[in-house]
Design a protein around this motif. Structure first.
Motif, PDB file in Angstrom:
ATOM      1  N   GLU A 181      37.894  50.117  56.396  1.00 56.69           N
ATOM      2  CA  GLU A 181      37.064  49.521  55.347  1.00 56.69           C
ATOM      3  C   GLU A 181      36.982  50.424  54.132  1.00 56.69           C
ATOM      4  OE1 GLU A 181      33.703  47.177  57.932  1.00 56.69           O
ATOM      5  OE2 GLU A 181      33.711  49.368  57.958  1.00 56.69           O
ATOM      6  N   SER A 182      37.213  51.739  54.362  1.00 60.69           N
ATOM      7  CA  SER A 182      37.112  52.666  53.235  1.00 60.69           C
ATOM      8  C   SER A 182      38.029  53.848  53.497  1.00 60.69           C
ATOM      9  CB  SER A 182      35.672  53.152  53.071  1.00 60.69           C
ATOM     10  OG  SER A 182      35.269  53.862  54.231  1.00 60.69           O
ATOM     11  N   CYS A 189      42.346  39.441  48.048  1.00 60.43           N
ATOM     12  CA  CYS A 189      41.263  39.220  47.080  1.00 60.43           C
ATOM     13  C   CYS A 189      41.834  38.593  45.811  1.00 60.43           C
ATOM     14  CB  CYS A 189      40.585  40.545  46.762  1.00 60.43           C
ATOM     15  SG  CYS A 189      39.296  40.387  45.523  1.00 60.43           S
ATOM     16  N   CYS A 202      38.195  45.844  44.724  1.00 63.40           N
ATOM     17  CA  CYS A 202      37.207  45.682  43.658  1.00 63.40           C
ATOM     18  C   CYS A 202      35.847  45.478  44.316  1.00 63.40           C
ATOM     19  CB  CYS A 202      37.565  44.491  42.768  1.00 63.40           C
ATOM     20  SG  CYS A 202      37.395  42.893  43.582  1.00 63.40           S
ATOM     21  N   ARG A 203      34.846  45.201  43.486  1.00 64.92           N
ATOM     22  CA  ARG A 203      33.508  45.069  44.053  1.00 64.92           C
ATOM     23  C   ARG A 203      33.392  43.859  44.969  1.00 64.92           C
ATOM     24  NH1 ARG A 203      29.072  45.000  39.639  1.00 64.92           N
ATOM     25  NH2 ARG A 203      28.166  43.537  41.113  1.00 64.92           N
ATOM     26  N   CYS A 228      35.550  42.474  46.909  1.00 60.22           N
ATOM     27  CA  CYS A 228      36.115  42.653  48.253  1.00 60.22           C
ATOM     28  C   CYS A 228      35.679  43.997  48.839  1.00 60.22           C
ATOM     29  CB  CYS A 228      37.630  42.553  48.206  1.00 60.22           C
ATOM     30  SG  CYS A 228      38.410  43.689  47.061  1.00 60.22           S
ATOM     31  N   LYS A 229      34.711  44.625  48.224  1.00 58.77           N
ATOM     32  CA  LYS A 229      34.190  45.924  48.648  1.00 58.77           C
ATOM     33  C   LYS A 229      35.305  46.967  48.741  1.00 58.77           C
ATOM     34  CE  LYS A 229      30.419  43.771  51.155  1.00 58.77           C
ATOM     35  NZ  LYS A 229      30.543  42.727  52.174  1.00 58.77           N
ATOM     36  N   GLY A 230      36.224  46.880  47.799  1.00 60.91           N
ATOM     37  CA  GLY A 230      37.266  47.894  47.714  1.00 60.91           C
ATOM     38  C   GLY A 230      38.402  47.744  48.709  1.00 60.91           C
TER      39      GLY A 230
END
Ligand SMILES: [Zn+2]
Lengths: 658, 341
Positions: free
Chosen positions: A34-35, B260, B268-269, B271-273
């Motif tokens: 996710e990150s 996205c 991006c915002r 797709c929460k990055g």
């Protein structure tokens, strides 16, 4: 779960793939990245991966678990750190399990002559990357081992114990102050606890207590690591509202067989970092019922069937071996007997193994641009689904707009409606306290919409909703598809009859005829009592039609609501023979019938229809109703088919007793 | 008078005639019982033999010519009368724009997806919204103590067994139990969770699910079906990926993601990055689920899938507040002149 990329490489030293390749693999294999954050660790550039860990893989809430996956993917060896415990280990006294109903396995070490203090820099940095504050060397080591192995542990200061250390189910403590100082009220309901002879020391699997907290003066510690019944831990965590790293792991199905590696690693670290030559070690072991991984029969031909792409038998073998599964072929069957490795309690049956093979083959290898061949199966669409679709299209064609409102409404909204069959259904725990009941009618939603549209000066306030309405009858919950339409328009003058026509157009488009209106027997409070009618078909009530109580300076608002399930029943009762072959002309004969005011013409008609029978009745019409002093005189006109003049007259005379 | 002159007179008289009755009157003057022709014929006898024949020929000629003139006049009159009649039939259209009705954005979305699945031979199903724990969770391989229950804040009617369905998978459980395979089904529906209502959360939301049971299915079939659906919904250039994901009711489980549309995968915002947007869940039906439904797993295989509908409809119709979908601020625009001629 955060994982430092260098920690994976430490365990898989031969790994050549970079962080993006590893991240991609993990994402596709069930651990979505996710990150990804660039960080510095031990003076070097590093990567912190944020992974979503599948619910059934608590083993992967750890560096070790993820590293195992990565090692298997690239077929590289997983290298565990070597540690040796020099000390002789004695048997620990004064540690016991009183109620072990939810305890699967415990290993606890008593270690003397330890010296607690601040942590070294690497450890503090490590924990900071995982979002944990450094507490003290011993506590930090316990957290380090949890992150690396996935097994939470708990340290107690022996000096602070009064009597034995006991695992038990709580039946006497009503509160505990946790390590961070929070006071938690206990429910004495299946709470697994650690206690001594006097006080509660910890909520097992969830959080430690202040009373036996270790500090800088601690000299002897008890380090315990345990696996509990995950369901019990989960229940306790949610009923006491405790969210901790330990609870998160122990409320999932952790393998008790992985526990020795983790606690021994911790013990080695404690001795190495905080111990001394005088340190003595004693152990308490509790594992009453060994949990064995199931042996699964696996057919290596199946994975390709599931995936829809070729996967060779040797590929199956390679993948399972790389994941540490033991394979034993079963003679003359083509099947294998498979034994999962430690930590893989999620593998319970053949399908789980198939998933492993496809996961490591790669989901991205399965093509996704081929629509499957069209296989024809029986159409089992329920009639109500088609009816709802037709009604919706019909209302749209008639110029109404569709709205959607909440199925949960206020008690007041339901009270204003007539719940025909039973009582409203109440929900127990809705956080939206204003809407505790399930709607008994769609009218509240429509009226709410009308209010909003008027507020915003919207024209054409004519709309409908189709949705479920609910009630409770004799302890049973009933729901049915309802349809309601509302006309509250400033644009066009409207009347009850216009509303009737509109409703009828829709009903007729669904195939209903023989609609009968009678003054409503059960009027909603919001209705004008003089303008409120029940709609029925063949004596079956299907809905209601009414005008709302008047409002000053507002055009009249009309509403009708139809029970679509009843419509469906009426439709399936009616005949759909629309075509007849005619050999004789129709014969139409009249008759007069007098009824008392209280008698129902519909019942009379139903009787006549039954008496004449389908074969010869073409049409029946009430042509005239003439009011008398003591009743009403009706003129009824009957058209007979497939009868000669004389035979029709004979039947007419017989039916009406002429 | 000579017959040639008579013809000229007749011609003149007929010119003035505008109605059939007047034409008939003239006809009678010539062809009637007392008419010119009858009289002339009866006068023939009085003539000498040699003149008689000549005269008769003259009369016949006149008779023919007069008849032709009268017939022509009749035709002309009929033509005029039809024209007049036609003119009197004239009607004009009112140019009042009829109001058109609208379906709710969610219904439109559901219709689109229903149509897709109907074309693929699916039956469209429905099921109760008041459910039992058994059908909502247990039969989908989520036993009482399962950690996956954390995510489902249930609204209870009778704790712990009667509830508002937290997912439309309950319909799946009922279909699996009620129908003999093979079948292919898809079903939209409402579901309820105990959430405070605000801009982005609602206690009522919409899902679209499907369940297929055939002698054999594969992930390839599932992916192919899903991709075709996404192309129908988002256009042919949509990018989809299928990753392994855990859902108790399926094994193997799949999480379909769509690239996205805002950042095209860069992150991006919205797709929460991540660059991808999670679209739902799917997979091959778990053997436990088949077993609980009494379906022989050695004979039948199935796949199941689910999508959230609200967010999709909101994105498509540029609705930013979920409450708009359930009444309140939802309004429809009428293009009043759209239908004018
Ligand atoms: Zn994006």
């Amino acid at each position: 779960m955060k994982i430092l990329f260098s920690e994976i490489k430490k365990l898989v030293p031969d790994l050549k793939a970079d962080v993006s390749k590893v991240g991609n693999f993990l994402t596709m294999a069930g651990f979505m990245m996710e990150s990804l954050e660039e960080v510095r660790y031990l003076g070097k550039k590093d990567w912190l991966m944020g992974l979503e860990v599948r619910h059934n893989r608590p083993d992967c809430l750890s560096v070790l678990g993820i590293a195992r996956e990565v090692a298997a993917k690239w077929n590289k060896p997983l290298v565990l750190p070597e540690f040796r415990i020099k000390q002789k280990i004695g048997r620990a006294k004064n540690i016991s399990v009183k109620n072990g109903r939810f305890v699967k396995r415990i290993i606890a070490y008593r270690v003397t002559h330890v010296e607690n203090g601040p942590s070294p820099e690497w450890l503090r940095n490590f924990l900071a990357l995982y979002g944990m504050n450094s507490k003290s060397l011993l506590v930090d080591l316990s957290n380090f081992v949890m992150i690396v192995t996935g097994y939470p542990s708990h340290l107690l200061d022996e000096r602070k114990l009064e009597g034995d250390l006991v695992w038990d189910l709580n039946d006497k403590f009503s509160r505990i102050t946790t390590l961070d100082g929070t006071e938690i009220k206990l429910k004495k309901k299946n709470e697994i606890i650690l206690r001594d002879n006097k006080k509660i020391l910890a909520l097992a699997g969830l959080v430690g207590g202040k009373k036996a907290e270790i500090d800088e003066k601690t000299e002897t510690i008890i380090a315990e690591m345990a696996v509990y019944d995950s369901g019990a831990v989960h229940k306790n965590a949610s009923s006491l509202k405790i969210i901790t790293e330990a609870g998160n792991r122990l409320s999932k199905h952790l393998d008790p067989n992985g526990l020795p590696l983790a606690i021994n690693w911790l013990l080695a670290l404690i001795l190495e970092q905080a111990g001394s030559d005088q340190s003595q070690v004693e152990v308490f072991n509790y594992y009453p019922k060994k949990e064995n991984a199931p042996k699964i029969i696996f057919n290596p031909e199946k994975s390709k069937k599931f995936a829809g792409i070729p996967i060779s038998v040797s590929e199956n073998q390679k993948i399972l071996l790389s994941l540490g599964f033991k394979i034993r072929p079963i003679k003359n069957s083509g099947n294998w007997r498979i034994e999962p490795p430690i930590g893989r309690l999620d593998i319970q049956q053949e399908e789980d193994l198939i998933e492993e093979v496809i996961r490591f083959k790669g989901f991205e290898k399965i093509p996704f641009n081929e629509i499957p061949k069209l296989t024809v199966t029986k159409d089992i669409t329920p009639k109500i689904v088609r009816l709802v679709d037709s009604a919706r299209e019909s209302l749209k064609t008639l110029g109404l707009d569709e709205i959607l409102s909440c199925a949960l409404v206020s008690k007041e909204a339901n009270r204003q409606m007539a719940c025909i069959e039973g009582e409203p259904v109440l929900t127990l725990n809705s956080v939206n306290e204003e809407f505790p009941e399930l709607r008994v009618s769609l009218a509240p939603g429509l009226l709410n919409q009308l209010k909003e549209w008027r507020k915003k000066n919207l024209k054409f306030c004519r709309f409908f909703e189709i949705g479920k309405i609910f009630c409770k009858v004799k302890g049973k919950y009933l729901e049915h598809n309802s349809l309601a339409l509302l006309w509250g328009d400033d644009e066009e003058k409207f009347s009850l009859n216009e509303m009737r026509k509109l409703t009828e157009k829709m009903l007729r488009s669904l195939g209903l005829s023989n609609l009968v209106y009678s003054p409503s027997s059960n009027k909603p409070q919001i209705a004008n009592p003089t303008v409120c009618f029940d709609i029925s078909v063949d004596d079956r009530p299907i809905g209601v039609l009414y005008k709302l109580l008047p409002e000053e300076n507002r055009p009249a608002v009309y509403l009708s609501e139809i029970n679509l399930n009843q419509v469906l029943r009426s439709l399936s009762h009616g005949t759909n023979e629309a075509v007849y072959e005619f050999k004789e002309k129709l014969v139409t004969l009249d008759v007069n019938r007098k009824l008392k005011k209280t008698e129902s013409i519909h019942r009379l008609i139903n009787n006549i229809v039954r008496k004449i029978g389908k074969k010869h009745l073409w049409n029946l019409e009430v042509k005239d109703a003439f009011p008398l002093k003591d009743g009403i005189k009706y003129t009824i006109s009957v058209s007979y088919r497939e009868l000669s003049d004389q035979k029709a007259k004979d039947l007419h005379a017989k039916v009406f007793g002429l | 008078m000579e017959y040639s002159q008579l013809i000229v007179k007749l011609e003149k008289d007929l010119k003035k005639v505008t109605e059939e009755s007047a034409r008939e009157k003239i006809w009678r003057q010539y062809f009637g019982r007392e008419g010119v022709i009858k009289k002339a014929l009866s006068g023939l006898g009085a003539l000498p033999q040699e003149k008689r024949k000549e005269r008769a020929i003259e009369i016949q000629k006149f008779q023919r010519e007069a008849q032709t003139l009268l017939d022509e006049k009749e035709k002309e009159l009929k033509k005029t009368a039809f024209k007049e009649n036609l003119a009197s039939e004239r009607e004009s259209l009112d140019f009042e724009a009829p109001k058109i009705g609208h379906l709710h954005p969610l219904t439109e979305t559901i219709k689109l997806i229903n149509d897709f699945f109907r074309e693929q031979g699916y039956s469209i199903m429905e099921g109760p919204e008041i459910e039992t724990d058994e059908y909502c969770l247990q039969r989908l391989n989520v036993p009482i103590d399962h950690p996956a229950r954390d995510m489902q804040d249930t609204i209870y009617i009778e704790e712990p067994n009667v509830l508002l369905r937290t997912q439309t998978s309950s319909i799946e459980a009922r279909i699996l139990e009620s129908f003999k395979p093979p079948f292919k089904t898809a079903f939209p529906g409402k579901a309820y969770r105990n959430e405070k209502v605000n801009r982005s959360n609602h206690f009522m939301f919409h899902q679209y699910q499907g369940v297929v049971v055939l002698p054999e299915v594969s992930l390839k079939d599932l992916f192919g079906t899903f991709s075709a659906l996404f192309q129908r919904l988002y256009g042919p250039s949509v990018k989809v990926r299928y990753r392994n994901k855990y859902y108790p009711e399926v094994e193997p489980g799949v999480g379909p993601d769509m690239q996205c549309f805002n950042c095209r995968g860069k992150g991006c915002r919205l797709c929460k990055g991540v660059g991808w947007i999670e679209m739902g869940g799917a997979g091959i039906i778990h053997p436990n689920v088949l077993k609980m439904a009494g379906i022989d797993r050695n004979k039948w295989m199935g796949f199941a899938f689910g999508l959230g509908l609200d967010r999709w409809a909101m994105a498509k119709y540029k609705i930013t507040d979920i409450r708009t979908l359930m009444g309140g601020n939802l309004g429809y625009k009428y293009y009043e002149n759209e239908n004018s001629l």
